[in-house]
Design a protein around this motif. Structure first.
Motif, PDB file in Angstrom:
ATOM      1  N   VAL A  85      22.352  60.369  13.146  1.00 44.71           N
ATOM      2  CA  VAL A  85      23.154  59.268  12.612  1.00 44.71           C
ATOM      3  C   VAL A  85      24.614  59.690  12.713  1.00 44.71           C
ATOM      4  O   VAL A  85      24.908  60.895  12.738  1.00 44.71           O
ATOM      5  N   PRO A  86      25.495  58.712  12.816  1.00 45.05           N
ATOM      6  CA  PRO A  86      25.309  57.269  12.772  1.00 45.05           C
ATOM      7  C   PRO A  86      25.001  56.705  14.157  1.00 45.05           C
ATOM      8  O   PRO A  86      25.028  57.412  15.162  1.00 45.05           O
ATOM      9  N   ALA A  87      24.748  55.387  14.147  1.00 44.47           N
ATOM     10  CA  ALA A  87      24.613  54.638  15.396  1.00 44.47           C
ATOM     11  C   ALA A  87      24.993  53.196  15.117  1.00 44.47           C
ATOM     12  O   ALA A  87      24.897  52.730  13.980  1.00 44.47           O
ATOM     13  N   ILE A  88      25.441  52.517  16.146  1.00 42.99           N
ATOM     14  CA  ILE A  88      25.705  51.084  16.035  1.00 42.99           C
ATOM     15  C   ILE A  88      25.006  50.371  17.182  1.00 42.99           C
ATOM     16  O   ILE A  88      24.790  50.947  18.262  1.00 42.99           O
ATOM     17  N   VAL A  89      24.631  49.132  16.915  1.00 47.74           N
ATOM     18  CA  VAL A  89      24.063  48.255  17.943  1.00 47.74           C
ATOM     19  C   VAL A  89      24.818  46.942  17.861  1.00 47.74           C
ATOM     20  O   VAL A  89      24.890  46.335  16.783  1.00 47.74           O
ATOM     21  N   ASP A  90      25.377  46.510  18.972  1.00 52.52           N
ATOM     22  CA  ASP A  90      26.181  45.293  18.987  1.00 52.52           C
ATOM     23  C   ASP A  90      25.882  44.505  20.257  1.00 52.52           C
ATOM     24  O   ASP A  90      26.291  44.896  21.351  1.00 52.52           O
ATOM     25  N   ASN A  91      25.123  43.424  20.118  1.00 52.70           N
ATOM     26  CA  ASN A  91      24.772  42.575  21.261  1.00 52.70           C
ATOM     27  C   ASN A  91      24.171  43.377  22.406  1.00 52.70           C
ATOM     28  O   ASN A  91      24.564  43.240  23.562  1.00 52.70           O
ATOM     29  N   GLY A  92      23.225  44.239  22.065  1.00 55.62           N
ATOM     30  CA  GLY A  92      22.540  45.030  23.083  1.00 55.62           C
ATOM     31  C   GLY A  92      23.241  46.312  23.475  1.00 55.62           C
ATOM     32  O   GLY A  92      22.719  47.090  24.276  1.00 55.62           O
ATOM     33  N   PHE A  93      24.425  46.548  22.928  1.00 54.62           N
ATOM     34  CA  PHE A  93      25.171  47.779  23.207  1.00 54.62           C
ATOM     35  C   PHE A  93      24.881  48.792  22.108  1.00 54.62           C
ATOM     36  O   PHE A  93      25.179  48.549  20.939  1.00 54.62           O
ATOM     37  N   ASN A  94      24.283  49.913  22.484  1.00 59.42           N
ATOM     38  CA  ASN A  94      23.957  50.966  21.531  1.00 59.42           C
ATOM     39  C   ASN A  94      24.910  52.129  21.711  1.00 59.42           C
ATOM     40  O   ASN A  94      25.226  52.519  22.838  1.00 59.42           O
ATOM     41  N   LEU A  95      25.334  52.736  20.579  1.00 60.44           N
ATOM     42  CA  LEU A  95      26.234  53.875  20.661  1.00 60.44           C
ATOM     43  C   LEU A  95      26.025  54.789  19.467  1.00 60.44           C
ATOM     44  O   LEU A  95      25.946  54.330  18.324  1.00 60.44           O
ATOM     45  N   GLY A  96      25.921  56.096  19.754  1.00 59.70           N
ATOM     46  CA  GLY A  96      25.868  57.114  18.721  1.00 59.70           C
ATOM     47  C   GLY A  96      27.131  57.958  18.780  1.00 59.70           C
ATOM     48  O   GLY A  96      28.033  57.689  19.561  1.00 59.70           O
ATOM     49  N   GLN A  97      27.162  59.006  17.959  1.00 57.94           N
ATOM     50  CA  GLN A  97      28.286  59.934  17.858  1.00 57.94           C
ATOM     51  C   GLN A  97      29.494  59.267  17.189  1.00 57.94           C
ATOM     52  O   GLN A  97      30.082  58.325  17.713  1.00 57.94           O
ATOM     53  N   SER A  98      29.849  59.796  16.031  1.00 60.51           N
ATOM     54  CA  SER A  98      30.845  59.135  15.181  1.00 60.51           C
ATOM     55  C   SER A  98      32.197  58.939  15.856  1.00 60.51           C
ATOM     56  O   SER A  98      32.806  57.863  15.741  1.00 60.51           O
ATOM     57  N   LEU A  99      32.691  59.946  16.561  1.00 61.09           N
ATOM     58  CA  LEU A  99      34.014  59.806  17.173  1.00 61.09           C
ATOM     59  C   LEU A  99      33.997  58.782  18.303  1.00 61.09           C
ATOM     60  O   LEU A  99      34.965  58.034  18.487  1.00 61.09           O
ATOM     61  N   ALA A 100      32.905  58.734  19.046  1.00 59.86           N
ATOM     62  CA  ALA A 100      32.776  57.724  20.097  1.00 59.86           C
ATOM     63  C   ALA A 100      32.720  56.323  19.494  1.00 59.86           C
ATOM     64  O   ALA A 100      33.308  55.373  20.025  1.00 59.86           O
ATOM     65  N   ILE A 101      32.009  56.197  18.375  1.00 61.25           N
ATOM     66  CA  ILE A 101      31.917  54.891  17.711  1.00 61.25           C
ATOM     67  C   ILE A 101      33.285  54.434  17.220  1.00 61.25           C
ATOM     68  O   ILE A 101      33.678  53.271  17.404  1.00 61.25           O
ATOM     69  N   ILE A 102      34.036  55.337  16.610  1.00 59.02           N
ATOM     70  CA  ILE A 102      35.356  54.956  16.098  1.00 59.02           C
ATOM     71  C   ILE A 102      36.300  54.605  17.242  1.00 59.02           C
ATOM     72  O   ILE A 102      37.091  53.660  17.143  1.00 59.02           O
ATOM     73  N   ASP A 103      36.222  55.322  18.337  1.00 57.02           N
ATOM     74  CA  ASP A 103      37.033  54.992  19.508  1.00 57.02           C
ATOM     75  C   ASP A 103      36.659  53.601  20.034  1.00 57.02           C
ATOM     76  O   ASP A 103      37.534  52.796  20.381  1.00 57.02           O
ATOM     77  N   TRP A 104      35.367  53.294  20.050  1.00 52.17           N
ATOM     78  CA  TRP A 104      34.905  51.973  20.495  1.00 52.17           C
ATOM     79  C   TRP A 104      35.393  50.888  19.537  1.00 52.17           C
ATOM     80  O   TRP A 104      35.855  49.822  19.969  1.00 52.17           O
ATOM     81  N   LEU A 105      35.311  51.175  18.231  1.00 51.79           N
ATOM     82  CA  LEU A 105      35.804  50.211  17.241  1.00 51.79           C
ATOM     83  C   LEU A 105      37.296  49.949  17.433  1.00 51.79           C
ATOM     84  O   LEU A 105      37.759  48.814  17.314  1.00 51.79           O
ATOM     85  N   ASP A 106      38.059  51.013  17.737  1.00 45.11           N
ATOM     86  CA  ASP A 106      39.487  50.844  17.974  1.00 45.11           C
ATOM     87  C   ASP A 106      39.759  49.926  19.153  1.00 45.11           C
ATOM     88  O   ASP A 106      40.715  49.150  19.148  1.00 45.11           O
ATOM     89  N   GLY A 107      38.910  50.029  20.172  1.00 48.60           N
ATOM     90  CA  GLY A 107      39.098  49.184  21.343  1.00 48.60           C
ATOM     91  C   GLY A 107      38.759  47.733  21.079  1.00 48.60           C
ATOM     92  O   GLY A 107      39.439  46.820  21.572  1.00 48.60           O
ATOM     93  N   LYS A 108      37.722  47.519  20.295  1.00 51.00           N
ATOM     94  CA  LYS A 108      37.270  46.146  20.052  1.00 51.00           C
ATOM     95  C   LYS A 108      37.971  45.498  18.864  1.00 51.00           C
ATOM     96  O   LYS A 108      38.191  44.283  18.852  1.00 51.00           O
ATOM     97  N   TYR A 109      38.299  46.307  17.865  1.00 46.33           N
ATOM     98  CA  TYR A 109      38.963  45.806  16.658  1.00 46.33           C
ATOM     99  C   TYR A 109      40.187  46.683  16.416  1.00 46.33           C
ATOM    100  O   TYR A 109      40.157  47.608  15.589  1.00 46.33           O
ATOM    101  N   PRO A 110      41.284  46.447  17.116  1.00 44.94           N
ATOM    102  CA  PRO A 110      42.409  47.395  17.147  1.00 44.94           C
ATOM    103  C   PRO A 110      43.268  47.469  15.892  1.00 44.94           C
ATOM    104  O   PRO A 110      44.161  48.311  15.831  1.00 44.94           O
ATOM    105  N   GLU A 111      43.017  46.631  14.912  1.00 47.63           N
ATOM    106  CA  GLU A 111      43.830  46.661  13.691  1.00 47.63           C
ATOM    107  C   GLU A 111      42.991  47.060  12.484  1.00 47.63           C
ATOM    108  O   GLU A 111      41.966  46.427  12.220  1.00 47.63           O
ATOM    109  N   PRO A 112      43.409  48.075  11.761  1.00 46.10           N
ATOM    110  CA  PRO A 112      44.482  49.015  12.111  1.00 46.10           C
ATOM    111  C   PRO A 112      43.975  50.042  13.119  1.00 46.10           C
ATOM    112  O   PRO A 112      42.803  50.414  13.108  1.00 46.10           O
ATOM    113  N   ARG A 113      44.860  50.479  13.968  1.00 53.28           N
ATOM    114  CA  ARG A 113      44.502  51.458  14.992  1.00 53.28           C
ATOM    115  C   ARG A 113      44.345  52.837  14.352  1.00 53.28           C
ATOM    116  O   ARG A 113      45.224  53.289  13.617  1.00 53.28           O
TER     117      ARG A 113
END
Length: 234
Positions: free
Chosen positions: A53-81
């Motif tokens: 853990v953790p993991a996220i699933v978003d419209n068929g997109f799966n992602l693990g590893q916390s730092l990768a998830i936060i980087d992905w969140l920054d790209g999709k939801y940039p505020e606050p960066r």
């Protein structure tokens, strides 16, 4: 978005902070890693091949590893960066975050402590000494990085006036170390950030005790702020 988390997992905690800072409310799914749910075949094959853990699933997109998830969140939801765009500040934030995520956390997480205890048969005291040794080594480096940052960036967070990935990493690490009974008094700069975060709504929301899957420690009569080694670090 579905979010797979365990209340006492510091890696999950990092992502919970990021989600809260961005005002996101994912569909929560608890994964009890103490009970081995992260090794269930459905979870490993359908959610997170890393069996963590953790993991996220978003419209068929799966992602693990916390730092990768936060980087992905920054790209999709940039505020606050949370990972700054400016190259020097970005590098400094990543340097700090990798120190916590790559140097401190991996040698003290649940599976390492369980291996020490269950396979190598170290004593409880030896296990605690292992945790304290690597925590102290890492936190000394954290203090040095914060001292350098404080000379350049003004504000209550690790790198200035706004929380970043560095704070998402530091707060869970500091909190779990407290819970494990480590003496955190020497780390005054980290303590100042931790205390500031303790009253910030997003950080409060992300705390272990405020999660849907929270399991109170066995000694219910003890104050909530007391460290409990029964709640082993994840």
């Amino acid at each position: 978005m579905k979010f797979y988390s365990f209340f006492n997992s510091s890696t999950s905690w990092r992502v919970r902070i990021a989600l809260a800072l961005k005002g996101l409310e994912p569909d929560f799914h608890g994964v009890n890693i103490r009970a081995g749910m992260h090794h269930d075949a459905d979870y490993v094959h359908k959610i997170n091949p890393s069996a963590t853990v953790p993991a996220i699933v978003d419209n068929g997109f799966n992602l693990g590893q916390s730092l990768a998830i936060i980087d992905w969140l920054d790209g999709k939801y940039p505020e606050p960066r949370l990972i700054p765009a400016e190259p020097v500040l970005r590098a400094r934030v990543l340097e700090f975050s990798y120190l916590v995520a790559c140097d401190i956390h991996p040698v003290n997480n649940l599976r390492i402590l369980k291996y020490l205890q269950d396979v190598l048969k170290v004593s409880p005291q030896q296990k605690d000494e292992w945790y304290a040794h690597w925590l102290a080594e890492g936190m000394a480096a954290v203090e040095r990085l914060l001292a350098r940052a404080n000379e350049i960036y003004s504000g209550p967070w690790c790198f200035g006036a706004q929380p970043t990935l560095a704070d998402c990493c530091l707060i869970p690490q500091f909190g779990n170390a407290q819970r494990m009974g480590c003496d955190m008094a020497p780390y005054r700069r980290a303590r100042a950030v931790f205390d500031h975060a303790a009253v910030h709504p997003a950080f409060v929301k992300s705390e272990a005790k405020n999660q849907p899957d929270y399991i109170p420690p066995p000694h219910a009569a003890a104050p909530a702020s007391s460290p409990s080694k029964d709640n082993i670090k994840a």
